[in-house]
Design an enzyme around this catalytic site. Structure first.
Site, short mmCIF file in Angstrom:
data_model
loop_
_atom_site.label_atom_id
_atom_site.label_comp_id
_atom_site.label_asym_id
_atom_site.label_seq_id
_atom_site.Cartn_x
_atom_site.Cartn_y
_atom_site.Cartn_z
N HIS A 19 -35.36 34.31 -36.84
CA HIS A 19 -34.75 34.52 -35.52
C HIS A 19 -34.59 36.02 -35.27
CE1 HIS A 19 -31.87 34.46 -32.24
NE2 HIS A 19 -32.25 33.21 -32.02
N LYS A 56 -25.69 29.14 -33.50
CA LYS A 56 -25.38 30.50 -33.99
C LYS A 56 -24.03 30.51 -34.72
CE LYS A 56 -28.47 32.31 -30.53
NZ LYS A 56 -28.89 33.38 -29.65
N GLU A 68 -39.48 33.37 -28.61
CA GLU A 68 -38.19 33.80 -28.06
C GLU A 68 -38.27 35.28 -27.70
OE1 GLU A 68 -34.88 30.83 -29.37
OE2 GLU A 68 -34.76 32.66 -30.52
N GLU A 109 -32.25 37.66 -34.14
CA GLU A 109 -30.96 38.21 -34.60
C GLU A 109 -31.00 38.48 -36.10
OE1 GLU A 109 -28.62 35.12 -32.80
OE2 GLU A 109 -29.16 35.93 -30.83
N SER A 131 -32.27 31.96 -22.90
CA SER A 131 -31.55 31.59 -21.68
C SER A 131 -32.06 30.29 -21.04
CB SER A 131 -31.58 32.74 -20.66
OG SER A 131 -30.90 33.86 -21.19
N GLY A 153 -29.67 35.30 -24.65
CA GLY A 153 -28.25 35.55 -24.35
C GLY A 153 -28.04 36.50 -23.18
N ASN A 194 -29.43 25.83 -31.20
CA ASN A 194 -29.03 26.81 -32.21
C ASN A 194 -27.61 27.24 -31.88
OD1 ASN A 194 -28.66 29.00 -33.86
ND2 ASN A 194 -30.29 30.26 -32.99
P1 13P Z 1 -29.72 31.71 -25.50
O1 13P Z 1 -30.17 30.34 -25.07
O2 13P Z 1 -28.23 31.84 -25.59
O3 13P Z 1 -30.37 32.78 -24.68
O4 13P Z 1 -30.24 31.90 -27.01
C1 13P Z 1 -31.55 31.63 -27.32
C2 13P Z 1 -31.70 31.65 -28.79
O5 13P Z 1 -31.58 32.67 -29.42
C3 13P Z 1 -32.00 30.37 -29.45
O6 13P Z 1 -32.36 30.56 -30.78
#
Ligand code: 13P
Length: 270
Positions: free
Chosen positions: A111, A27, A183, A113, A229, A189, A25
């Site tokens: 997601h 982003k 997740e 976010e 992560s 992150g 992803n």
């Molecule tokens: P990270 O791997 O940067 O923690 O992000 C995970 C994520 O949100 C994947 O959709």
């Protein structure tokens, strides 16, 4: 020692029962040129990979260039979000058909976010799932608890609520076509990964809830990815867990070397 524990602790006795899927992803990183170049590099570096599904989810503006870069490879294209309507006066929105015509096969839905920064609800997530399935795209439905929810002991309640709300009125057959991604919000992150056991325990719970809803056969075959992560250093330990069927990778998918290492750590388990 039980078979499950054997799988967890003995590197020799790992056998995945479901095929693995590793998705990146990206982003809101990489413009369409950068995305094209990274996709091309990944296509070359992962040219020999056929036993694992690899999906790349760039931003909307990069879908076209990435689809051109991936032509002739087994890497698949995914989007990070979608609107549920087919077409109409929905300024800024993108329909499932538009994604399909650009070559997408997967769409990330719900997601954290999107839920937290863009006020997505289980209701809108449910509409998106239905719309995407109608176009024969595969949704990757994300679910997971915040740190506060975990500390209060509410992880299972939250997961159950997200599943219940997200899957309203979806026939079993459609649920069987989806991919789920656990997740934990506190691991996204942050550099804090759920331990393999922590993650696997939630995956087992998710599978149990799916089984209650649509039966054992579908639950048994459902791919449940872990995200939060995931890095080359922890990928193998996570993927080795019996109920973890792949990874949804954020930060580490933006670099060809680390993403390749994550994909290859999955190969070693097959
Ligand atoms: P990270 O791997 O940067 O923690 O992000 C995970 C994520 O949100 C994947 O959709």
């Amino acid at each position: 020692m039980s078979q499950k524990n054997n799988n967890r602790h003995n590197n020799q006795i790992i056998k995945k029962t479901r095929s693995l899927l590793i998705a990146g992803n990206w982003k809101m990183y990489k413009d369409h040129n950068e995305a094209y170049n990274l996709a091309l590099t990944l296509k070359e570096r992962l040219a020999d990979i056929s036993s694992i599904k690899v999906v790349i989810c760039p931003s909307f503006t990069s879908l076209h260039t990435v689809s051109l870069a991936l032509k002739g490879s087994s890497l698949l294209l995914g989007a990070q979000d979608v609107h549920w309507e087919k077409e109409g006066a929905f300024t800024g929105a993108i329909s499932p058909l538009m994604l399909l015509l650009l070559g997408c096969r997967y769409v990330i839905i719900g997601h954290s976010e999107r839920r937290n920064l863009f006020q997505e609800t289980n209701k809108t997530i449910n509409l998106k799932l239905k719309a995407v399935l109608k176009e024969n795209l595969t949704p990757i439905l994300c679910i997971g608890e915040t740190l506060q929810e975990r500390e209060k002991g509410n992880t299972e309640l939250v997961i159950e609520d997200q599943l219940k709300g997200g899957l309203v009125d979806l026939p079993a057959e459609d649920v069987g076509k989806m991919v789920l991604a656990y997740e934990p919000v506190w691991a996204i992150g942050t550099g804090k990964t759920a331990t393999p056991k922590q993650a696997n325990d939630v995956h087992i719970f998710i599978r149990k809830k799916i089984e209650e809803k649509v039966g054992q056969e579908i639950a048994k075959n459902m791919s449940i990815l872990y995200g939060g992560s995931v890095k080359p250093e922890n990928a193998k330990d996570l993927l080795r867990e019996p109920d973890i069927d792949g990874a949804l990778v954020g930060g580490a998918s933006l670099n060809e070397e680390s993403f390749e290492k994550i994909v290859r750590s999955g190969i070693d388990l097959l």
